[in-house]
Design an enzyme around this catalytic site. Structure first.
Site, PDB file in Angstrom:
ATOM      1  N   SER A  47      -3.087   2.950  -2.494  1.00 15.40           N
ATOM      2  CA  SER A  47      -3.753   3.879  -1.825  1.00 15.40           C
ATOM      3  C   SER A  47      -2.629   5.041  -1.294  1.00 15.40           C
ATOM      4  O   SER A  47      -2.033   5.498  -1.785  1.00 15.40           O
ATOM      5  CB  SER A  47      -4.605   3.477  -1.081  1.00 15.40           C
ATOM      6  OG  SER A  47      -5.786   4.574  -0.635  1.00 15.40           O
ATOM      7  N   ASP A  80      -9.427   2.429  -6.259  1.00 17.75           N
ATOM      8  CA  ASP A  80      -8.561   2.320  -5.247  1.00 17.75           C
ATOM      9  C   ASP A  80      -8.012   0.808  -5.242  1.00 17.75           C
ATOM     10  O   ASP A  80      -8.973  -0.108  -5.154  1.00 17.75           O
ATOM     11  CB  ASP A  80      -9.412   2.415  -3.685  1.00 17.75           C
ATOM     12  CG  ASP A  80      -8.248   2.732  -2.560  1.00 17.75           C
ATOM     13  OD1 ASP A  80      -7.536   1.829  -2.312  1.00 17.75           O
ATOM     14  OD2 ASP A  80      -8.228   3.976  -2.134  1.00 17.75           O
TER      15      ASP A  80
END
Length: 736
Positions: free
Chosen positions: A67, A213
């Protein structure tokens, strides 16, 4: 001579010995790996850690990131310095980066009209009688282009081990729920995939895997870094802490806690695998919100502080100044230079011809590699068609560098629904409420044809449909058959008093041939045939009902360079319409009319000014009330009610001033607020010879405006001659 030769030989031997000793020392140095965890805006603390590691001369031989950790780690691995990273994250407009809308200047004229009259951002698709939604609130168009610009210098590197520092990005395969590690391919796409927060950012398809993610499966991917053959691991954990019992005071907080707990469990498991030789750095960020990108700079120094507190653990792997300088120099790799593009191509997964799409671009073979030009071209292509995303990639073929634009059709298409809602009230008993939708069927054929249908229900119902057919794959000319059915209210006045309300119904068939003018406008020439009527709904029942037939020729030129449809800061908008009503084409009357509208906006700081001019005239006075030009209403002689005066000739000049008074927070729900005023002069006349400044009325208004996700919202007071006052409130899309 022999003595000098001996000295030279001794010097060579000593130099060679020093090199061998240095190489041996470097060979014995442990490989240091850095793992950067996810945490949204908290992840900027990684930059502080990197700055401190470089200050302490700590080498980094491999990086793995998730991320925000993938953004910082991937850019650092590609050669971006910590100081450059700090400049990037603190100067970037994160709210704009998390938006898919390109600058209005890059929208085609048709897309400008979509955004102006259907401003609600939500879109819905229809396919096989099923309603489809986008896979995220944001598709990531701008974010993708930003990442491409930042990674352009290593865009020709497909193997992440060949980057200045070997790198791995970690995402989550949403189908299997497992972590997906990316060590090759498109660096910008890999970083983008790693940060695709579910329901916010759309998933990214990489090698057949639908990725979101990486924090869901591996927010601190220590095991990924360990597989990169490192001896010592430096792990930086910026994960949001679990709420205390007192803080779990809402359903939202409990939902956030559930997700954090799932991520935290895996993070703890990863941390427990660290050995005594490894180093864990956990910056003290408290409850700094992961979504607080407006204050992202506040997290950088805590990262540096946490790294300084670990100096005792890190000192054993620190290099001296010369060794570290050599280490940094060895990380350099050949970079993409400012070579010229050998080719330009477009790849599209839909029906529209890539050749037609390529004709929209202003990038050509032979141009220098310019990331800003490539980004602008991608946004222009994105703004011209109904596409989910347009990306670009620099590719090497046979030793030459070219650019490949990749256009992806909307996954919820090809039938796209946009929405609008409007409410208007003058607090004098006149109000209107409408809900509208526009259905656009795109990608019908290789020439980029569209079928567009508008449906509006409420006070002013309307059904309009148009088929837009370009005449060739690269032609700017088009054909546009259309049908239009609508109803509206017309008011009759005696002085300041309403005497009647007519319900006007109209239907029309038309056929236009036209030409688009770049991205800024279009010209149309066509014919039309229609019928209609006006029935008295309120007023003296003795008043006659009306019926009429229409038909004739129509020419129209429209031009729009405004940077915003509702509260512009610069640009122009113009409209010129010529209408020849002819009995030979079905009309009751013969007359010709001309309507001209023009507005110019300019700004300085938070202050904006807009000058508008309208003029309408006919060569013969029509008998039907539907053909008269109306004045009255907000910004059209604001002291009068809408339609209070009407006639065959009309003119209006308007000067507006407005100032933005709310500060931009940088948040996704930022709602700009404006206060302004207007000065207006105009009237309607029965004959052209009566038109003069002496007979014009002077009106004005003061108002507050809000630029919301459903369109503009206004609260206004209008002033007229003789002390007349009107109050207005309306929101949503403007009337059309």
């Amino acid at each position: 001579m022999s003595t000098q030769c001996n000295q030279c030989n001794i010097r060579r031997i000593l130099t060679l010995s020093l090199i061998l000793i240095t190489l041996a020392a470097h060979a014995d140095r442990p490989r240091v790996g850095l793992v950067l965890g996810g945490g949204g805006a908290r992840g900027a603390a990684h930059i502080g850690v990197l700055k401190e590691l470089e200050r302490q001369h700590i080498p980094v031989d491999a990086i793995a990131g998730t991320s925000m950790g993938a953004i910082v780690g991937g850019l650092y691995a590609s050669g971006v310095t910590p100081d450059e990273l700090e400049e990037i994250v603190t100067s970037l407009n994160w709210a704009a980066a998390m938006s898919d809308s390109p600058p209005r200047s890059n929208l085609s004229y048709r897309r400008k009209q979509d955004h102006a009259y259907y401003p609600i951002g939500l879109e819905v698709g229809i396919r096989d009688s099923e309603l489809l939604l986008p896979m995220g609130l944001v598709e990531g168009q701008k974010l993708d282009l930003i990442l491409r610009e930042l990674t352009t210098k290593v865009a020709n590197i497909d193997d992440f081990d060949a980057l200045p520092i070997p790198f791995r990005a970690v995402a989550t395969d949403i189908v299997t729920g497992e972590a997906y590690v990316m060590g090759q391919g498109d660096l910008a796409r890999s970083i983008r995939a790693s940060m695709s927060v579910p329901a916010i950012l759309a998933p990214v398809l990489v090698d057949g895997h639908l990725l979101v993610d990486g924090g869901i499966a591996a927010n601190l991917p220590i095991d990924v870094l360990r597989s990169m053959d490192v001896d010592i691991i430096i792990a930086v954990d910026v994960e949001f802490p679990l709420y205390t019992a007192d803080e779990l005071d809402s359903g939202l907080a409990i939902s956030e806690q559930m997700l954090t707990a799932l991520m935290h469990r895996e993070t703890v498991r990863q941390i427990e695998t660290l050995s005594d030789n490894d180093v864990l750095i956990q910056p003290k960020l408290g409850t700094f919100n992961s979504s607080d990108f407006a204050n992202i700079a506040e997290t950088i120094e805590p990262g540096a502080v946490a790294a300084r507190e670990a100096v005792a653990r890190l000192s054993s792997i620190a290099l001296d100044e010369s060794q570290f300088a050599e280490h940094v120099a060895q990380r350099s790799r050949p970079r993409l230079d400012n070579s010229r593009l050998a080719f330009v191509r477009v790849i599209h997964d839909g029906s529209t011809s890539p050749g037609r799409m390529k004709s929209i671009l202003d990038v050509h073979a032979g141009d220098f590699v310019d990331t800003q030009q490539l980004e602008s071209a991608a946004e222009k292509l994105f703004g011209h068609y109904q596409l989910e995303q347009v990306s670009y990639k620099l590719v090497d073929e046979s030793g030459a560098t070219g650019v490949e634009f990749q256009a992806r059709s909307k996954s919820w298409g090809p039938n796209i629904l946009k929405f609008a809602v409007s409410l208007e009230n003058d607090f004098e008993g006149s109000s209107a409420f409408n809900v509208g939708t526009r259905l656009t069927k795109v990608d019908i054929n290789t020439t980029g044809a569209e079928w567009q249908t508008d449906l509006r229900i409420g006070t002013d119902p309307r059904l309009r449909s148009e088929f837009y057919q370009p005449l060739g794959t690269s032609s700017r000319f088009f054909l546009a058959p259309r049908v239009d059915l609508q109803q509206s209210n017309l008011y009759a006045f005696a002085g300041d008093d309403k005497t009647a309300r007519y319900r006007l119904s109209e239907s029309e068939l038309g056929f236009d041939i036209g030409a688009r003018i770049g991205l800024v406008g279009e010209f149309r020439l066509g014919s039309y045939l229609g019928t209609g009527g006006a029935r008295v709904k309120v007023g003296d029942p003795a008043l006659p009902n009306l019926t009429f037939d229409t038909g004739g020729l129509l020419a129209q030129f429209r031009f729009d360079t405004l940077d915003d449809a509702q509260f512009p800061r610069q640009g122009m908008r113009a409209n010129l319409t010529w209408n020849q009503s002819s009995p030979s084409l079905g009309a009751d009357e013969r007359f010709a009319s001309v309507e001209v509208g023009f507005e110019k906006t300019w700004s300085r700081g938070k202050n904006s000014w807009q000058l508008g001019v309208e003029y309408a005239t006919t060569n013969d006075t029509p008998n039907g009330i539907q053909d008269l030009f109306q004045m009255g209403g907000f910004l059209r002689l604001s002291g009068l009610e809408r339609g209070e005066v009407s006639g065959p000739h009309a003119a209006l000049a308007r000067l507006m001033y407005y100032r933005r008074i709310s500060e931009s927070t940088g948040g996704l729900l930022d709602v700009p607020m404006y206060v302004g005023m207007s000065a207006e002069m105009g009237n309607v006349w029965q004959t052209r010879s009566d038109m003069s400044f002496d007979t014009a009325m002077v009106n004005g208004s003061i108002y507050a405006g809000f630029d919301t996700i459903i369109g503009p919202v206004y609260f206004a007071v209008g002033f007229g001659e003789g002390g007349s006052t009107n109050y207005y409130m309306f929101f949503g899309a403007p009337p059309r």
